[in-house]
Design a protein around this motif. Structure first.
Motif, PDB file in Angstrom:
ATOM      1  N   GLY A  53       0.736  -1.390  -0.121  1.00 19.66           N
ATOM      2  CA  GLY A  53       0.008   0.040  -0.003  1.00 19.66           C
ATOM      3  C   GLY A  53       0.928   1.385  -0.188  1.00 19.66           C
ATOM      4  N   MET A  54       2.072   1.158   0.977  1.00 13.57           N
ATOM      5  CA  MET A  54       2.726   2.549   0.916  1.00 13.57           C
ATOM      6  C   MET A  54       3.426   2.691  -0.276  1.00 13.57           C
ATOM      7  N   ARG A  55       3.774   1.536  -1.038  1.00 20.13           N
ATOM      8  CA  ARG A  55       4.448   1.850  -2.509  1.00 20.13           C
ATOM      9  C   ARG A  55       3.557   2.229  -3.550  1.00 20.13           C
ATOM     10  N   LEU A  56       2.426   1.807  -3.452  1.00 13.29           N
ATOM     11  CA  LEU A  56       1.372   2.018  -4.643  1.00 13.29           C
ATOM     12  C   LEU A  56       1.176   3.798  -4.153  1.00 13.29           C
ATOM     13  N   LEU A  57       0.722   4.229  -2.907  1.00  9.10           N
ATOM     14  CA  LEU A  57       0.525   5.583  -2.653  1.00  9.10           C
ATOM     15  C   LEU A  57       1.633   6.465  -3.141  1.00  9.10           C
ATOM     16  N   ALA A  58       2.856   5.985  -3.102  1.00  9.43           N
ATOM     17  CA  ALA A  58       3.988   6.623  -3.591  1.00  9.43           C
ATOM     18  C   ALA A  58       3.930   6.779  -5.034  1.00  9.43           C
ATOM     19  N   GLU A  59       3.777   5.614  -5.628  1.00  3.28           N
ATOM     20  CA  GLU A  59       3.858   5.529  -7.124  1.00  3.28           C
ATOM     21  C   GLU A  59       2.525   6.417  -7.724  1.00  3.28           C
ATOM     22  N   ARG A  60       1.580   6.315  -7.113  1.00  4.14           N
ATOM     23  CA  ARG A  60       0.193   6.992  -7.631  1.00  4.14           C
ATOM     24  C   ARG A  60      -0.090   8.512  -7.350  1.00  4.14           C
ATOM     25  N   GLU A  61       0.161   8.428  -6.028  1.00  2.76           N
ATOM     26  CA  GLU A  61      -0.096  10.049  -5.315  1.00  2.76           C
ATOM     27  C   GLU A  61       1.111  10.821  -4.941  1.00  2.76           C
ATOM     28  N   GLY A  62       2.234  10.251  -5.132  1.00  3.80           N
ATOM     29  CA  GLY A  62       3.453  10.828  -4.844  1.00  3.80           C
ATOM     30  C   GLY A  62       3.984  11.108  -3.239  1.00  3.80           C
ATOM     31  N   LEU A  63       3.346  10.303  -2.473  1.00 10.05           N
ATOM     32  CA  LEU A  63       3.424  10.070  -1.096  1.00 10.05           C
ATOM     33  C   LEU A  63       4.759   9.941  -0.597  1.00 10.05           C
ATOM     34  N   ASP A  64       5.365  10.909   0.212  1.00 12.19           N
ATOM     35  CA  ASP A  64       6.607  10.867   0.593  1.00 12.19           C
ATOM     36  C   ASP A  64       6.764  10.113   2.015  1.00 12.19           C
ATOM     37  N   PRO A  65       7.208   8.861   2.241  1.00 11.61           N
ATOM     38  CA  PRO A  65       7.045   8.397   3.661  1.00 11.61           C
ATOM     39  C   PRO A  65       7.625   9.341   4.796  1.00 11.61           C
ATOM     40  N   ALA A  66       8.723  10.035   4.377  1.00 12.06           N
ATOM     41  CA  ALA A  66       9.300  11.036   5.256  1.00 12.06           C
ATOM     42  C   ALA A  66       8.283  12.209   5.719  1.00 12.06           C
ATOM     43  N   ALA A  67       7.276  12.381   5.217  1.00  9.52           N
ATOM     44  CA  ALA A  67       6.412  13.478   5.152  1.00  9.52           C
ATOM     45  C   ALA A  67       5.293  13.096   6.067  1.00  9.52           C
TER      46      ALA A  67
END
Length: 684
Positions: A53-67
């Protein structure tokens, strides 16, 4: 902002795991952008889907885990451990002569009208119950000190039998926890590699069965819950997420993952509770004060009432086969979900559920190896599903496979595939109807005064059909129904519940004790919030368990701390509450106080979602598709993403979106509000 740079994103993520999907609801508070996602669960490795899920959010929505500055998680690990009976092997240490407390329980049968029902086997086998020489009187004085040698011998015997942990539950420990604490220390000294919980540290309430059974549930799930939470935090650290994980609790609040490792019992109903919290927040936004929530996942349907904008709470919810005696959001459940399997019983009668196809293999139409007909397959056969990908593109519907699965039942019944599929849907709705009628009767409410809010992956598929059967005139579907439980984690507050048993008549002589106990509870609540990282002004809510003298059980009555200087306001509140629940009061009756309760709430930042302008306009259908509505007919299908505020249309119709499909029945009038909720007005 200066020099043309953009402010850094600030992501807050709510995650909820169910039987089929892990749901994500992510909000960037800087831009106001909301992202949602569903990921198929991995039953063999719970929590591994988090990385997907975190990977897909990063790919699709530009989510930065550090943020990510807030991460809230609801999980079914605890309740699944109990349902599957895969918890720790436990021993129970109690007073000699009281070894049968959990066997006797309350001498109630699960179903008083069945000649064949039986009580569940206890989670601690009888040979692992050890009675030891120790006794405390009801007034808290010690009549027999713990026998250290006997206790050490019991601990070593339990260890030799392969026990993972020990529960210590002694008479009258609600009055004074010191004796249980001493026994715990002796066990830990004799067998330091076993975990030990005392009933007074888990939930120090009067009545030994309730206190003992709650402590046993806590110990039973402890190893799996603690292991899951450790792995969760490790995965978040590996992703570079700086936020400390928070967990949703059965009471609808939050706590830290660190506390969750010990206070496991308080998160057994976390997923269902957070769904109701999310629904209540959405209902307030939409101006609905009285709502019946309907959360349908892959295996179950959960119902709850929101009355005058407030979530309803109880202290006797069911967890699998066992009662849970800690404060919890009141939720009724039934084994009907999208993955519920249709079968024929020995008499050839069509049944639906409670067996579910789950996520692996899932319904036949998912093309993941399932071959047995489910509710989802029936909806696909009738044309309500199968016109677009589901679960954010992770599932492609194969209607032909659904038809093959339903045909296996249809052939045996001698009916057409479509008629059989419709029968499966009707039976699923009727099973839910019965459960909701029980809920409304217990609560004493008329559901015609309520709006139904369906959510979860399956709620919008069946919700409007259930509302019609219940005679409800209004349905409200949130913008993202599939992730309402995940949203609930984002809008929930820190909440700790604390209790003191006072067991005294309500008179002037009891007031000093009430004031003293309230101050102790308030201090405990503030300290708990501080440990969770809350440094604001707490919201302290006081209540008491009260009854008329001679009654066996009590009711919870909301109180104000300002009332503790006298008895009149407290008595008036009890009489009023008793009359509201039982339609009876006895103004001259003597009143007893049993428990004093306090809920300590620490409010967190609430998300603000964009509000659209709502100018009424006829919605434009993407296309028309055939649906079985008393025969095949073409109905319009609408893309939820294109339904702006003010859009109107009528049923029968289908609204397709990333996380679910909304089935709009014939005769329903629909309009979209400024928050992008769809409101249905149903034909009488």
């Amino acid at each position: 902002m200066d020099g043309g740079t953009h402010p850094k994103a600030d992501w807050k993520i709510g995650v909820d795991i169910g039987g089929t999907f892990m749901d994500f609801c992510a909000l960037d508070t800087v831009s106001g952008r909301v992202a949602s996602l569903k990921v198929l669960t991995t039953p063999d490795d719970p929590g591994a889907e988090l990385l997907d899920g975190m990977r897909l959010l990063a790919e699709r929505e530009g989510l930065d885990p550090a943020a990510v500055t807030r991460f809230v998680h609801g999980t079914t690990v605890g309740i699944n451990t109990i349902i599957q009976r895969k918890g720790a092997k436990l021993a129970l240490v109690t007073n000699a002569g009281f070894e049968d407390v959990i066997e006797l329980a309350r001498l109630r049968m699960p179903d008083m009208y069945s000649l064949f029902c039986h009580r569940p086997d206890p989670l601690v086998s009888r040979d692992m119950v050890f009675g030891v020489p120790v006794r405390m009187r009801a007034d808290g004085s010690q009549s027999l000190a713990p026998d250290a040698a006997a206790i050490a011998e019991a601990a070593r015997e339990a260890k030799a039998a392969g026990v993972d942990g020990v529960i210590v539950a002694l008479l009258h420990s609600w009055r004074d926890a010191a004796q249980e604490a001493a026994v715990k220390a002796m066990i830990e000294a004799a067998t330091p590699d076993m975990f030990v919980f005392t009933s007074s540290e888990v939930w120090p309430v009067i009545r030994e069965y309730e206190r003992t059974s709650t402590a046993i549930l806590n110990g039973y799930v402890h190893p799996r819950v603690a292991g899951y939470l450790t792995a969760l935090e490790d995965r978040l650290d590996a992703q570079g997420v700086p936020a400390k994980a928070l967990l949703t609790r059965s009471n609808g609040g939050l706590m830290s993952a660190g506390q969750g490792r010990r206070d496991c019992v308080s998160m057994l109903l976390s997923g269902t509770a957070s769904g109701v919290i999310g629904a209540s927040w959405l209902a307030r936004q939409a101006g609905e004060a009285r709502v019946l929530t309907l959360d349908i996942g892959g295996t179950s349907a959960d119902f709850a009432l929101i009355v005058d904008g407030e979530v309803q709470y109880g202290t006797d919810e069911q967890v699998g086969e066992f009662p849970l005696h800690i404060p919890s959001v009141s939720v009724s459940s039934i084994g009907i979900g999208g993955g519920s399997i249709a079968t024929l019983d020995g008499q050839g009668v069509l049944r639906v559920g409670p067996e579910s196809a789950g996520s692996n293999p899932g319904p036949a139409c998912y093309a993941r190896g399932g071959i047995r007909p489910t509710v989802t397959d029936a909806l696909a056969v009738c044309g309500w599903l199968g016109h677009s990908d589901m679960a954010y593109g992770q599932l492609t519907m194969d209607v032909a496979l659904a038809q093959q699965a339903v045909a296996t039942i249809a052939d045996q019944l001698g009916r057409g595939i479509e008629e059989t599929a419709q029968a499966i849907i009707d039976i699923a709705v009727s099973e839910m109807f019965v459960e909701v009628e029980k809920l409304s009767s217990r609560a004493g409410v008329d559901l015609r005064d309520f709006a139904l809010m369906p959510f979860g992956g399956g709620g919008p598929m069946l919700g409007a059909f259930l509302a019609q059967e219940l005679g409800m005139a209004r349905v409200i579907a949130p913008r993202r129904p599939g992730v309402v439980s995940a949203l609930g984690g984002l809008v929930a507050d820190l909440r700790g519940d604390f209790i003191r048993t006072v067991y005294a008549p309500l008179d002037e002589a009891a007031l000093p004790q009430l004031r003293s106990e309230f101050e102790a509870l308030a201090e405990e609540g503030r300290a708990w919030l501080s440990v969770q990282g809350f440094d604001g002004t707490p919201d302290l809510r006081l209540s008491a368990d009260m009854r008329y003298a001679g009654q066996s059980f009590e009711i919870e009555v909301a109180l104000s701390p300002d009332w503790l200087d006298g008895t009149q306001a407290i008595a008036a509140a009890f009489h009023e509450t008793h009359k509201r629940i039982y339609d009876f009061e006895d103004p001259e009756g003597r009143i007893e106080l049993v428990n004093l309760r306090l809920s300590a709430l620490g409010g967190g930042p609430k998300p603000e979602f964009p509000v659209t302008r709502a100018a009424e306009a006829q919605a434009k259908a993407d296309r028309h598709v055939p649906v079985w509505v008393d025969g095949w007919r073409d109905v319009p299908i609408y893309d939820r993403a294109r339904l702006g505020g003010g859009a109107v249309f009528e049923g029968p119709a289908i609204v397709a979106q990333e996380d679910t499909t909304f089935a709009v029945p014939r005769g329903a009038q629909a309009h979209v509000d400024a928050h992008l909720n769809i409101h249905l007005s149903l034909a009488e």
